[in-house]
Design a protein around this motif. Structure first.
Motif, PDB file in Angstrom:
ATOM      1  N   ALA A  49       0.883  -1.229  -0.018  1.00  0.00           N
ATOM      2  CA  ALA A  49      -0.050   0.128  -0.114  1.00  0.00           C
ATOM      3  C   ALA A  49       0.823   1.289   0.045  1.00  0.00           C
ATOM      4  O   ALA A  49       0.695   2.088  -0.798  1.00  0.00           O
ATOM      5  CB  ALA A  49      -0.850   0.164   1.275  1.00  0.00           C
ATOM      6  N   SER A  50       1.902   1.063   1.096  1.00  0.00           N
ATOM      7  CA  SER A  50       2.754   2.445   0.930  1.00  0.00           C
ATOM      8  C   SER A  50       3.567   2.545  -0.446  1.00  0.00           C
ATOM      9  O   SER A  50       3.661   3.783  -0.680  1.00  0.00           O
ATOM     10  CB  SER A  50       3.765   2.183   2.161  1.00  0.00           C
ATOM     11  OG  SER A  50       3.096   2.402   3.138  1.00  0.00           O
ATOM     12  N   GLY A  51       3.758   1.615  -0.935  1.00  0.00           N
ATOM     13  CA  GLY A  51       4.400   1.668  -2.217  1.00  0.00           C
ATOM     14  C   GLY A  51       3.709   2.077  -3.366  1.00  0.00           C
ATOM     15  O   GLY A  51       3.939   3.125  -4.166  1.00  0.00           O
ATOM     16  N   ALA A  52       2.635   1.611  -3.408  1.00  0.00           N
ATOM     17  CA  ALA A  52       1.574   2.095  -4.523  1.00  0.00           C
ATOM     18  C   ALA A  52       1.242   3.379  -4.257  1.00  0.00           C
ATOM     19  O   ALA A  52       1.267   4.287  -5.182  1.00  0.00           O
ATOM     20  CB  ALA A  52       0.232   1.236  -4.423  1.00  0.00           C
ATOM     21  N   VAL A  53       0.750   4.137  -2.954  1.00  0.00           N
ATOM     22  CA  VAL A  53       0.502   5.399  -2.802  1.00  0.00           C
ATOM     23  C   VAL A  53       1.653   6.301  -3.081  1.00  0.00           C
ATOM     24  O   VAL A  53       1.660   7.270  -3.771  1.00  0.00           O
ATOM     25  CB  VAL A  53      -0.056   5.552  -1.384  1.00  0.00           C
ATOM     26  CG1 VAL A  53       0.041   7.049  -1.164  1.00  0.00           C
ATOM     27  CG2 VAL A  53      -1.040   4.793  -0.999  1.00  0.00           C
ATOM     28  N   SER A  54       2.857   5.915  -2.623  1.00  0.00           N
ATOM     29  CA  SER A  54       4.119   6.750  -3.095  1.00  0.00           C
ATOM     30  C   SER A  54       4.320   6.865  -4.624  1.00  0.00           C
ATOM     31  O   SER A  54       4.664   8.163  -4.992  1.00  0.00           O
ATOM     32  CB  SER A  54       5.451   6.243  -2.555  1.00  0.00           C
ATOM     33  OG  SER A  54       5.254   6.131  -0.846  1.00  0.00           O
ATOM     34  N   ALA A  55       3.994   5.764  -5.307  1.00  0.00           N
ATOM     35  CA  ALA A  55       4.054   5.793  -6.474  1.00  0.00           C
ATOM     36  C   ALA A  55       3.134   6.764  -7.537  1.00  0.00           C
ATOM     37  O   ALA A  55       3.560   7.615  -8.273  1.00  0.00           O
ATOM     38  CB  ALA A  55       4.144   4.206  -7.235  1.00  0.00           C
ATOM     39  N   VAL A  56       1.915   6.724  -6.951  1.00  0.00           N
ATOM     40  CA  VAL A  56       0.895   7.390  -7.486  1.00  0.00           C
ATOM     41  C   VAL A  56       1.145   9.001  -7.104  1.00  0.00           C
ATOM     42  O   VAL A  56       0.749   9.762  -8.091  1.00  0.00           O
ATOM     43  CB  VAL A  56      -0.622   7.033  -7.074  1.00  0.00           C
ATOM     44  CG1 VAL A  56      -1.589   8.077  -7.318  1.00  0.00           C
ATOM     45  CG2 VAL A  56      -0.879   5.647  -7.706  1.00  0.00           C
ATOM     46  N   VAL A  57       1.551   9.180  -5.868  1.00  0.00           N
ATOM     47  CA  VAL A  57       1.893  10.586  -5.655  1.00  0.00           C
ATOM     48  C   VAL A  57       3.031  11.288  -6.487  1.00  0.00           C
ATOM     49  O   VAL A  57       2.840  12.216  -6.957  1.00  0.00           O
ATOM     50  CB  VAL A  57       2.353  10.769  -4.289  1.00  0.00           C
ATOM     51  CG1 VAL A  57       2.957  12.125  -3.799  1.00  0.00           C
ATOM     52  CG2 VAL A  57       1.062  10.371  -3.267  1.00  0.00           C
ATOM     53  N   MET A  58       3.951  10.282  -6.612  1.00  0.00           N
ATOM     54  CA  MET A  58       4.945  10.872  -7.723  1.00  0.00           C
ATOM     55  C   MET A  58       4.492  10.991  -9.027  1.00  0.00           C
ATOM     56  O   MET A  58       4.678  12.146  -9.926  1.00  0.00           O
ATOM     57  CB  MET A  58       6.204   9.790  -7.886  1.00  0.00           C
ATOM     58  CG  MET A  58       7.140  10.332  -8.695  1.00  0.00           C
ATOM     59  SD  MET A  58       8.715   9.051  -8.597  1.00  0.00           S
ATOM     60  CE  MET A  58       7.998   7.543  -9.191  1.00  0.00           C
ATOM     61  N   MET A  59       3.523  10.102  -9.560  1.00  0.00           N
ATOM     62  CA  MET A  59       2.988  10.188 -11.054  1.00  0.00           C
ATOM     63  C   MET A  59       2.325  11.524 -10.881  1.00  0.00           C
ATOM     64  O   MET A  59       1.933  12.178 -12.092  1.00  0.00           O
ATOM     65  CB  MET A  59       2.188   9.325 -11.376  1.00  0.00           C
ATOM     66  CG  MET A  59       3.175   8.049 -11.631  1.00  0.00           C
ATOM     67  SD  MET A  59       2.315   6.584 -12.567  1.00  0.00           S
ATOM     68  CE  MET A  59       1.710   5.790 -10.824  1.00  0.00           C
TER      69      MET A  59
END
Length: 185
Positions: free
Chosen positions: A118-128
């Motif tokens: 979850a943290s990895g997915a949220v971080s990736a979406v924030v970056m995108m």
């Protein structure tokens, strides 16, 4: 614009976890993921009718989401390991102009909770959202008693901004939610 990201998470073995845009061909795997996680997700989601848990039901949901994506108001991704879907993450209510805002929602397979997916997915979406979409702000809402999701948001740089009474109908009841935001630039 590349809206696929590999995630760096703590996982056993050599499983690569990535987020990639949702596709119609995901209907079968997504139905299987929802069935597998039906009890796990029930307290955190709206009630779903039986067809939701079928391939045909997911095809319909996916087509609706892709239509919203085409219109520019939603971006849905799956969180996947190979052909297995272990979650979803979506930006909804995307507003351009002076607001440049979106709402964030996500869920992760019960077997993957506490492993960084979850943290990895949220971080990736924030970056995108910042780099590829040019958004200024992302907001998210969690049920008051969803400490795990609140911890994910805090880990990913979101700040608590308030409480919304009777915010969403979850598990058949209007429930209060804690509101979070992340300012991107």
């Amino acid at each position: 614009m590349n809206l696929t990201r590999a995630l760096t998470i703590a996982s056993p073995g050599d499983e690569q976890v990535l987020i990639r845009p949702l596709e119609v061909s995901d209907a079968d795997a997504l139905a299987a993921a929802y069935l597998r996680n039906r009890e796990h997700l029930a307290p955190w989601e709206p009630k779903h009718a039986e067809p939701f848990f079928t391939t045909a039901g997911q095809e319909s949901v996916i087509q609706d989401k892709l239509a919203l994506s085409e219109a520019g108001s939603e971006l849905p991704w799956v969180v996947a390991t190979g052909k297995d879907i272990i979650g979803m993450i979506t930006l909804t209510g995307i507003v351009r102009g002076p607001f440049l805002n979106a709402n964030l929602g996500y869920w992760i397979d019960e077997a993957w909770t506490g492993r960084g997916a979850a943290s990895g997915a949220v971080s990736a979406v924030v970056m995108m959202a910042a780099e590829d979409l040019g958004l200024h702000r992302i907001q998210a809402a969690t049920l008051v008693h969803n400490g795990a999701s609140q911890a994910v948001l805090k880990r990913c740089g979101f700040e608590k901004i308030g409480l919304a009474s009777d915010y969403l109908r979850i598990a058949g009841e209007w429930q209060d939610h804690v509101l979070f935001q992340r300012i991107l630039f």
